[in-house]
Design a protein around this motif. Structure first.
Motif, PDB file in Angstrom:
ATOM      1  N   THR A  84     -11.795   8.498  -8.554  1.00  0.00           N
ATOM      2  CA  THR A  84     -10.578   9.158  -8.049  1.00  0.00           C
ATOM      3  C   THR A  84      -9.851   8.272  -7.043  1.00  0.00           C
ATOM      4  OG1 THR A  84     -11.741  11.266  -8.275  1.00  0.00           O
ATOM      5  CG2 THR A  84      -9.686  11.295  -7.018  1.00  0.00           C
ATOM      6  N   VAL A  85     -10.591   7.698  -6.100  1.00  0.00           N
ATOM      7  CA  VAL A  85      -9.944   6.912  -5.047  1.00  0.00           C
ATOM      8  C   VAL A  85      -9.353   5.598  -5.576  1.00  0.00           C
ATOM      9  CG1 VAL A  85     -10.379   5.587  -2.921  1.00  0.00           C
ATOM     10  CG2 VAL A  85     -11.082   7.990  -3.086  1.00  0.00           C
ATOM     11  N   PRO A  86     -10.104   4.779  -6.344  1.00  0.00           N
ATOM     12  CA  PRO A  86      -9.462   3.575  -6.875  1.00  0.00           C
ATOM     13  C   PRO A  86      -8.189   3.880  -7.674  1.00  0.00           C
ATOM     14  CG  PRO A  86     -11.823   3.383  -7.128  1.00  0.00           C
ATOM     15  CD  PRO A  86     -11.562   4.766  -6.609  1.00  0.00           C
ATOM     16  N   ASN A 136      -4.839   2.335  -6.007  1.00  0.00           N
ATOM     17  CA  ASN A 136      -4.181   1.272  -6.775  1.00  0.00           C
ATOM     18  C   ASN A 136      -2.905   1.756  -7.456  1.00  0.00           C
ATOM     19  OD1 ASN A 136      -6.277  -0.415  -6.007  1.00  0.00           O
ATOM     20  ND2 ASN A 136      -7.518   0.124  -7.785  1.00  0.00           N
ATOM     21  N   GLY A 137      -2.723   3.048  -7.505  1.00  0.00           N
ATOM     22  CA  GLY A 137      -1.504   3.602  -8.099  1.00  0.00           C
ATOM     23  C   GLY A 137      -0.460   3.906  -7.031  1.00  0.00           C
ATOM     24  N   GLY A 138      -0.606   3.274  -5.862  1.00  0.00           N
ATOM     25  CA  GLY A 138       0.397   3.457  -4.819  1.00  0.00           C
ATOM     26  C   GLY A 138       0.301   4.800  -4.105  1.00  0.00           C
ATOM     27  N   CYS A 139      -0.872   5.413  -4.132  1.00  0.00           N
ATOM     28  CA  CYS A 139      -1.095   6.696  -3.450  1.00  0.00           C
ATOM     29  C   CYS A 139      -0.108   7.763  -3.916  1.00  0.00           C
ATOM     30  CB  CYS A 139      -1.036   6.541  -1.923  1.00  0.00           C
ATOM     31  SG  CYS A 139      -2.247   5.390  -1.297  1.00  0.00           S
ATOM     32  N   ASP A 140       0.200   7.706  -5.190  1.00  0.00           N
ATOM     33  CA  ASP A 140       1.137   8.682  -5.744  1.00  0.00           C
ATOM     34  C   ASP A 140       0.432   9.945  -6.193  1.00  0.00           C
ATOM     35  OD1 ASP A 140       3.627   7.826  -5.482  1.00  0.00           O
ATOM     36  OD2 ASP A 140       3.848   6.999  -7.517  1.00  0.00           O
ATOM     37  N   LYS A 141      -0.601   9.719  -7.000  1.00  0.00           N
ATOM     38  CA  LYS A 141      -1.223  10.877  -7.659  1.00  0.00           C
ATOM     39  C   LYS A 141      -2.707  10.978  -7.335  1.00  0.00           C
ATOM     40  CE  LYS A 141       1.717  10.928 -11.758  1.00  0.00           C
ATOM     41  NZ  LYS A 141       1.769   9.600 -12.376  1.00  0.00           N
ATOM     42  N   ASN A 154      -1.962   6.833   7.952  1.00  0.00           N
ATOM     43  CA  ASN A 154      -0.693   7.334   8.471  1.00  0.00           C
ATOM     44  C   ASN A 154      -0.492   7.023   9.942  1.00  0.00           C
ATOM     45  OD1 ASN A 154      -0.175   8.337   5.951  1.00  0.00           O
ATOM     46  ND2 ASN A 154      -0.913  10.405   6.422  1.00  0.00           N
ATOM     47  N   GLN A 155      -1.585   7.076  10.714  1.00  0.00           N
ATOM     48  CA  GLN A 155      -1.455   6.929  12.171  1.00  0.00           C
ATOM     49  C   GLN A 155      -1.524   5.480  12.631  1.00  0.00           C
ATOM     50  OE1 GLN A 155      -2.410   9.194  15.013  1.00  0.00           O
ATOM     51  NE2 GLN A 155      -2.401  11.142  13.932  1.00  0.00           N
ATOM     52  N   TYR A 156      -2.402   4.715  12.015  1.00  0.00           N
ATOM     53  CA  TYR A 156      -2.682   3.369  12.540  1.00  0.00           C
ATOM     54  C   TYR A 156      -2.378   2.283  11.516  1.00  0.00           C
ATOM     55  CZ  TYR A 156      -5.293   6.232  15.839  1.00  0.00           C
ATOM     56  OH  TYR A 156      -5.645   7.188  16.746  1.00  0.00           O
ATOM     57  N   GLY A 157      -2.058   2.667  10.301  1.00  0.00           N
ATOM     58  CA  GLY A 157      -1.776   1.696   9.254  1.00  0.00           C
ATOM     59  C   GLY A 157      -3.043   1.261   8.540  1.00  0.00           C
ATOM     60  N   LEU A 158      -2.946   1.122   7.226  1.00  0.00           N
ATOM     61  CA  LEU A 158      -4.062   0.626   6.421  1.00  0.00           C
ATOM     62  C   LEU A 158      -3.426   0.057   5.155  1.00  0.00           C
ATOM     63  CD1 LEU A 158      -7.173   0.469   6.259  1.00  0.00           C
ATOM     64  CD2 LEU A 158      -7.134   2.650   5.054  1.00  0.00           C
ATOM     65  N   SER A 159      -3.344  -1.269   5.104  1.00  0.00           N
ATOM     66  CA  SER A 159      -2.593  -1.905   4.014  1.00  0.00           C
ATOM     67  C   SER A 159      -3.501  -2.192   2.823  1.00  0.00           C
ATOM     68  CB  SER A 159      -1.990  -3.213   4.515  1.00  0.00           C
ATOM     69  OG  SER A 159      -3.046  -4.130   4.768  1.00  0.00           O
ATOM     70  N   ASN A 160      -2.880  -2.615   1.733  1.00  0.00           N
ATOM     71  CA  ASN A 160      -3.647  -3.025   0.560  1.00  0.00           C
ATOM     72  C   ASN A 160      -4.385  -4.337   0.791  1.00  0.00           C
ATOM     73  OD1 ASN A 160      -3.057  -0.859  -1.197  1.00  0.00           O
ATOM     74  ND2 ASN A 160      -1.006  -1.694  -1.469  1.00  0.00           N
ATOM     75  N   GLU A 161      -4.013  -5.058   1.853  1.00  0.00           N
ATOM     76  CA  GLU A 161      -4.785  -6.257   2.217  1.00  0.00           C
ATOM     77  C   GLU A 161      -6.041  -5.845   2.978  1.00  0.00           C
ATOM     78  OE1 GLU A 161      -1.207  -6.501   2.726  1.00  0.00           O
ATOM     79  OE2 GLU A 161      -1.396  -7.350   0.709  1.00  0.00           O
ATOM     80  N   GLN A 162      -5.956  -4.744   3.714  1.00  0.00           N
ATOM     81  CA  GLN A 162      -7.101  -4.318   4.529  1.00  0.00           C
ATOM     82  C   GLN A 162      -8.102  -3.479   3.747  1.00  0.00           C
ATOM     83  OE1 GLN A 162      -4.523  -2.542   7.526  1.00  0.00           O
ATOM     84  NE2 GLN A 162      -5.472  -3.848   9.076  1.00  0.00           N
ATOM     85  N   LEU A 163      -7.616  -2.809   2.713  1.00  0.00           N
ATOM     86  CA  LEU A 163      -8.518  -1.992   1.901  1.00  0.00           C
ATOM     87  C   LEU A 163      -8.218  -2.210   0.420  1.00  0.00           C
ATOM     88  CD1 LEU A 163     -10.734   0.198   1.650  1.00  0.00           C
ATOM     89  CD2 LEU A 163      -8.902   1.890   1.583  1.00  0.00           C
ATOM     90  N   VAL A 164      -9.249  -2.621  -0.316  1.00  0.00           N
ATOM     91  CA  VAL A 164      -9.172  -2.799  -1.757  1.00  0.00           C
ATOM     92  C   VAL A 164     -10.097  -1.743  -2.363  1.00  0.00           C
ATOM     93  CG1 VAL A 164      -9.867  -4.383  -3.606  1.00  0.00           C
ATOM     94  CG2 VAL A 164      -8.700  -5.263  -1.584  1.00  0.00           C
TER      95      VAL A 164
END
Ligand SMILES: *Cc1c(COP(=O)(O)O)cnc(C)c1O
Length: 429
Positions: free
Chosen positions: A277-279, A283-288, A318-328
């Protein structure tokens, strides 16, 4: 420390309250109002595990508890060897979180939670009631074993857990009361749910569920991430990629909190089995957010399609930021997991399917110059049959398991019947 309810932000509580209540109104998770980076990270990394962990937990909990009290709680909770960072290959390490009493990482969270509940209970007697399909029950039982004024009642499906698992927590006695229920794990969970809906019983007995979403567990788990990084050289630290085998995502939440506290790390990998579910979401841009039916796998502690800690990671983002570079986020199928466990064995490291998922994610994602750390969440002997089937060789039982395996079972047997359970709770509490 102040926390708020993610489903009802106007509900704010202290750390003590959050630990005692577990879940907020509308079944909302508690989340810290602020996560402040720590100073002098290099000095912190130079400390020993218990001393450093005390500093981290004092920083998080704030002035609600004196540092000396936190120190006592941490020494009592983490009273086994610090987790070693085993060298598996040039660029891969395994953080072995399985040297606690039940040989799994859940010991860290469960033991600190037990110390918190003992500390915050004052002179009141407390009865913990919980259901287990195996490993969490063992961690909870050992964590509370021998604590004053606390009784623990653990339900499990009779015949529904492995013999070794049963021996590990149903042989303790004392304040640990284990009940083998004639029924399934779902029946056990339903019985426990009925307990917490029984208002008259709750008048008589001070009850707590020692829930796995308890905030005290997450805070405790941040400590071993710092330990892993402390065992790297200063040059390696900035190149560290940490792969977390994830089910309910409590472990990863703790890692990301450690990063927000200022722990050096290049990125995290959320490694799941086919319950992905999470990947798919990440990876889908947190859309669905599209959970599917849960699929059973050999990394069965990660067979979760609606991970209950994910809202906390979303809140950090949302509060502190978490990018796709920081989490794969990566998902690994069963055949590839078995290959990863085999590949580890070929380079001289015996592992098991949960860590295998995380190692595979390292193999797929690591870049030149980086150093990969995958979390060893359980001792391979806890999954003896599966590991032996994959490796085609026998593996040894560690002393803890070998000793437990010859002790007599102390469980009581009950029907899938609420009145029987209630009588039992009243007799111990
Ligand atoms: C619980 C568990 C996991 C998953 O941890 P989460 O915090 O739920 O993501 C992974 N491996 C093992 C062995 C576990 O027991």
């Amino acid at each position: 420390m102040k926390l708020y309810n993610l489903k009802k932000p106007e509900q704010t509580v202290s750390f003590q309250e959050a630990v005692k209540i577990g879940l907020g109104d509308n079944r909302g998770l508690f989340f810290p109002e602020s996560i402040q980076p720590m100073d002098n990270i290099d000095e912190l990394l130079n400390l020993g595990f218990v001393e450093r962990s005390t500093k981290i937990l004092s920083h998080l909990i704030g002035d609600e508890l004196p540092a000396s009290t936190v120190a006592e709680m941490v020494s009592a909770a983490f009273n086994f060897d610090a987790p070693p960072l085993a060298t598996v290959s040039d660029n891969a390490r395994c953080l072995e979180l399985f040297h606690g009493p039940t040989l799994a990482f859940k010991d860290f969270g469960a033991r600190f939670m037990a110390q918190c509940l003992a500390q915050f209970g004052g002179d009141d007697k407390l009865t913990i009631v919980t259901a287990t399909s195996g490993d969490t029950g063992a961690a909870v039982a050992h964590a509370f074993h021998g604590l004053d004024k606390i009784d623990v009642v653990i339900l499990y499906p009779d015949g529904g857990i492995s013999d070794l698992q049963e021996k590990l927590f149903c042989t303790l006695g004392g304040n640990i009361h284990t009940l083998a229920v004639k029924g399934t794990f779902d029946n056990c969970q339903a019985l426990v749910k009925t307990v917490f809906e029984d208002a008259p019983l709750k008048e008589q007995v001070n009850l707590n569920s020692a829930n796995s979403i308890n905030i005290s567990r997450l805070l405790a788990q941040t400590c071993y991430y710092f330990e892993a990084i402390s065992q790297l050289t200063p040059e390696q630290r900035e190149q560290a990629v940490i792969s977390v085998p994830s089910g309910n995502f409590g472990n990863l939440t703790a890692g990301i909190i450690a990063m927000k506290l200022g722990m050096p790390v290049k990125r995290f990998i959320a490694a799941t089995n086919v319950n992905d579910t999470v990947p798919r979401y990440w990876n889908g841009g947190c859309d669905k957010w599209e959970p599917k039916a849960t699929i059973p796998t050999k990394s069965n502690a990660m067979d979760v399609s609606e991970p209950n800690n994910w809202p906390r990671i979303e809140e950090i983002k949302n509060q502190y930021g978490l990018s796709n570079e920081q989490l794969v986020a990566l998902s690994v199928d069963e055949a590839t997991t078995a290959d990863a466990v085999k590949a580890l064995n070929e380079i001289g490291y015996v592992s098991e399917p949960h860590a295998g998922v995380a190692y595979q994610a390292i193999r797929e994602n690591l870049q030149d110059g980086e150093i990969g750390i995958f979390l060893g969440t359980a001792h391979p002997a806890k999954f003896k049959a599966d590991v032996e089937a994959i490796l085609q060789k026998e593996i040894d039982l560690p002393t803890e398991l070998a000793e437990a395996s010859v002790k007599p079972l102390l469980s009581d047997y009950i029907a899938n019947n609420y009145e029987e359970l209630k009588a039992k709770i009243l007799s111990v509490g």
